[in-house]
Design an enzyme around this catalytic site. Structure first.
Site, PDB file in Angstrom:
ATOM      1  N   GLY A  49       0.838  -1.201   0.000  1.00  0.00           N
ATOM      2  CA  GLY A  49       0.000   0.000   0.000  1.00  0.00           C
ATOM      3  C   GLY A  49       0.876   1.255   0.000  1.00  0.00           C
ATOM      4  O   GLY A  49       0.588   2.221  -0.716  1.00  0.00           O
ATOM      5  N   ASP A  50       1.946   1.241   0.773  1.00  0.00           N
ATOM      6  CA  ASP A  50       2.853   2.400   0.834  1.00  0.00           C
ATOM      7  C   ASP A  50       3.546   2.592  -0.513  1.00  0.00           C
ATOM      8  O   ASP A  50       3.737   3.725  -0.987  1.00  0.00           O
ATOM      9  CB  ASP A  50       3.923   2.187   1.915  1.00  0.00           C
TER      10      ASP A  50
HETATM   11  P1  ADP Z   1      -2.667  -2.325   1.543  1.00  0.00           P
HETATM   12  O1  ADP Z   1      -1.273  -2.829   1.863  1.00  0.00           O
HETATM   13  O2  ADP Z   1      -2.796  -0.858   1.781  1.00  0.00           O
HETATM   14  O3  ADP Z   1      -3.779  -3.149   2.126  1.00  0.00           O
HETATM   15  P2  ADP Z   1      -3.089  -3.743  -0.954  1.00  0.00           P
HETATM   16  O4  ADP Z   1      -2.869  -5.045  -0.269  1.00  0.00           O
HETATM   17  O5  ADP Z   1      -4.418  -3.533  -1.593  1.00  0.00           O
HETATM   18  O6  ADP Z   1      -2.781  -2.469  -0.040  1.00  0.00           O
HETATM   19  O7  ADP Z   1      -1.946  -3.623  -2.066  1.00  0.00           O
HETATM   20  C1  ADP Z   1      -1.646  -2.429  -2.748  1.00  0.00           C
HETATM   21  C2  ADP Z   1      -1.227  -2.751  -4.168  1.00  0.00           C
HETATM   22  O8  ADP Z   1      -0.091  -3.636  -4.181  1.00  0.00           O
HETATM   23  C3  ADP Z   1      -2.289  -3.464  -5.002  1.00  0.00           C
HETATM   24  O9  ADP Z   1      -3.197  -2.529  -5.582  1.00  0.00           O
HETATM   25  C4  ADP Z   1      -1.407  -4.171  -6.034  1.00  0.00           C
HETATM   26  O10 ADP Z   1      -0.957  -3.271  -7.022  1.00  0.00           O
HETATM   27  C5  ADP Z   1      -0.189  -4.591  -5.207  1.00  0.00           C
HETATM   28  N1  ADP Z   1      -0.402  -5.931  -4.632  1.00  0.00           N
HETATM   29  C6  ADP Z   1      -0.770  -6.239  -3.374  1.00  0.00           C
HETATM   30  N2  ADP Z   1      -0.890  -7.578  -3.195  1.00  0.00           N
HETATM   31  C7  ADP Z   1      -0.577  -8.132  -4.386  1.00  0.00           C
HETATM   32  C8  ADP Z   1      -0.496  -9.483  -4.893  1.00  0.00           C
HETATM   33  N3  ADP Z   1      -0.775 -10.523  -4.113  1.00  0.00           N
HETATM   34  N4  ADP Z   1      -0.151  -9.654  -6.191  1.00  0.00           N
HETATM   35  C9  ADP Z   1       0.138  -8.605  -6.972  1.00  0.00           C
HETATM   36  N5  ADP Z   1       0.097  -7.326  -6.568  1.00  0.00           N
HETATM   37  C10 ADP Z   1      -0.253  -7.072  -5.310  1.00  0.00           C
END
Ligand code: ADP
Length: 311
Positions: free
Chosen positions: A254-255
């Site tokens: 997310g960061d």
């Molecule tokens: P947060 O850490 O704020 O919960 P997310 O988990 O939604 O944010 O992840 C942020 C971004 O990182 C996603 O929109 C995507 O681009 C990337 N990302 C996160 N998890 C995955 C994954 N399992 N596979 C591919 N990209 C990922």
């Protein structure tokens, strides 16, 4: 230049153990001590993108010095306000594929320290084009603290990207005088904000984002982990699809996404390009062991694979 704000940074200690025994002595030689906090991750990724960046926030004591030294070693510019109170430690114990965390709350700041930081921030903001604010508020600062920072930036027409949750986020959404330019909630944070279950389809998510609580926020980027993101920019909605990859460590994605958004906005890219940029930095973070870290050399390869469509 992009200014990143981290009000509650930490020294992140990671201890790797083959086995974790409770109520016993655990020994390890695999220790990592890094500058941490969501905003520090944003800073690191912006630096890796070769984007001009300056990190600020409050640090203090020996650990605060350690944090700045770490950033200096990586040639990451910073200008923190120095408090007399010690910066916190956050401990992660990695064992048997699991992660046990011990997070210190950190120092409690006085009204005087709050005002001194605001002066410090107001001085720094003179030379910046985008501000990012990340993470929780330290003790002693009211939930309207981020709104104060947003207002100062807004008076100078500087967009603020806000990545926080709970009371600090609710306050900044409800304040009618100073709104963040962009927020990046995940689905869990949206459901917490609206006090309803997580949306089960995009139409429902779209309806959620029409809720008056989001009025006046130009960009809402709802990150969906492996499913990419659903994005609202003014009245236009986008769905971003990302490639399937082998995840090494998703912490800090997310960061990393916020760093990509800030870079795209700072470069005045188109909506589609900003979203692709942010998805790429999010993906690249999940492919690395280190939190808030990307391999810039893989950027183009993954950027090409992100598909952004209007919804
Ligand atoms: P947060 O850490 O704020 O919960 P997310 O988990 O939604 O944010 O992840 C942020 C971004 O990182 C996603 O929109 C995507 O681009 C990337 N990302 C996160 N998890 C995955 C994954 N399992 N596979 C591919 N990209 C990922």
């Amino acid at each position: 230049m992009i200014l990143t704000v981290t009000m509650n940074p930490s020294i992140d200690m990671s201890y790797q153990l083959d086995q974790f025994s409770i109520d016993s002595v655990n020994r390890t030689t695999k220790v990592l001590k890094t500058a941490g906090g969501k905003g520090i991750n944003v800073t690191r990724v912006l630096h890796q993108l070769n984007e001009p960046v300056l990190a600020t926030g409050i640090i203090g004591g020996y650990l605060g010095e350690y944090l700045v030294n770490q950033m200096n070693e990586q040639l990451i510019p910073s200008d923190f306000y120095k408090s007399t109170q010690e910066t916190r430690n956050c401990i992660a114990i990695l064992h048997q594929g699991q992660q046990t965390e011990l997070l210190e709350a950190g120092p409690t700041f006085s009204k005087e320290e709050e005002l001194s930081f605001i002066d410090h921030y107001t001085n720094l903001i003179k030379d910046v084009s985008v501000v990012t604010i990340s993470g929780s508020l330290p003790q002693g600062l009211d939930s309207d603290f981020y709104t104060k920072l947003i207002k100062i930036a807004q008076e100078k027409a500087i967009p603020v990207l806000l990545d926080t949750s709970g009371k600090a986020l609710i306050h900044s959404l409800k304040n009618t005088h100073a709104k963040p330019f962009l927020i990046k909630p995940n689905q869990h944070e949206i459901s917490e904000l609206l006090e309803k279950p997580v949306a089960t389809n995009f139409q429902e998510l779209k309806n959620d984002l029409e809720n008056p609580i989001f009025d006046g926020i130009e960009w809402i980027v709802v990150s969906l982990g492996a499913d990419g993101a659903f994005v609202k920019h003014n009245d236009t909605y986008y769905k971003a699809d990302i490639p399937t990859i082998i995840v090494v460590n998703p912490v800090g994605s997310g960061d990393s996404t916020v760093a990509g958004l800030a870079a795209g906005i700072n470069q005045q890219l188109s909506d589609e390009e900003i979203i692709k940029y942010a998805m790429t930095t999010g993906i690249l973070n999940t492919m690395e062991e280190q939190t808030g870290f990307i391999n810039r050399e893989k950027f183009d390869e993954y950027y090409q694979q992100v598909v952004v469509q209007k919804y």
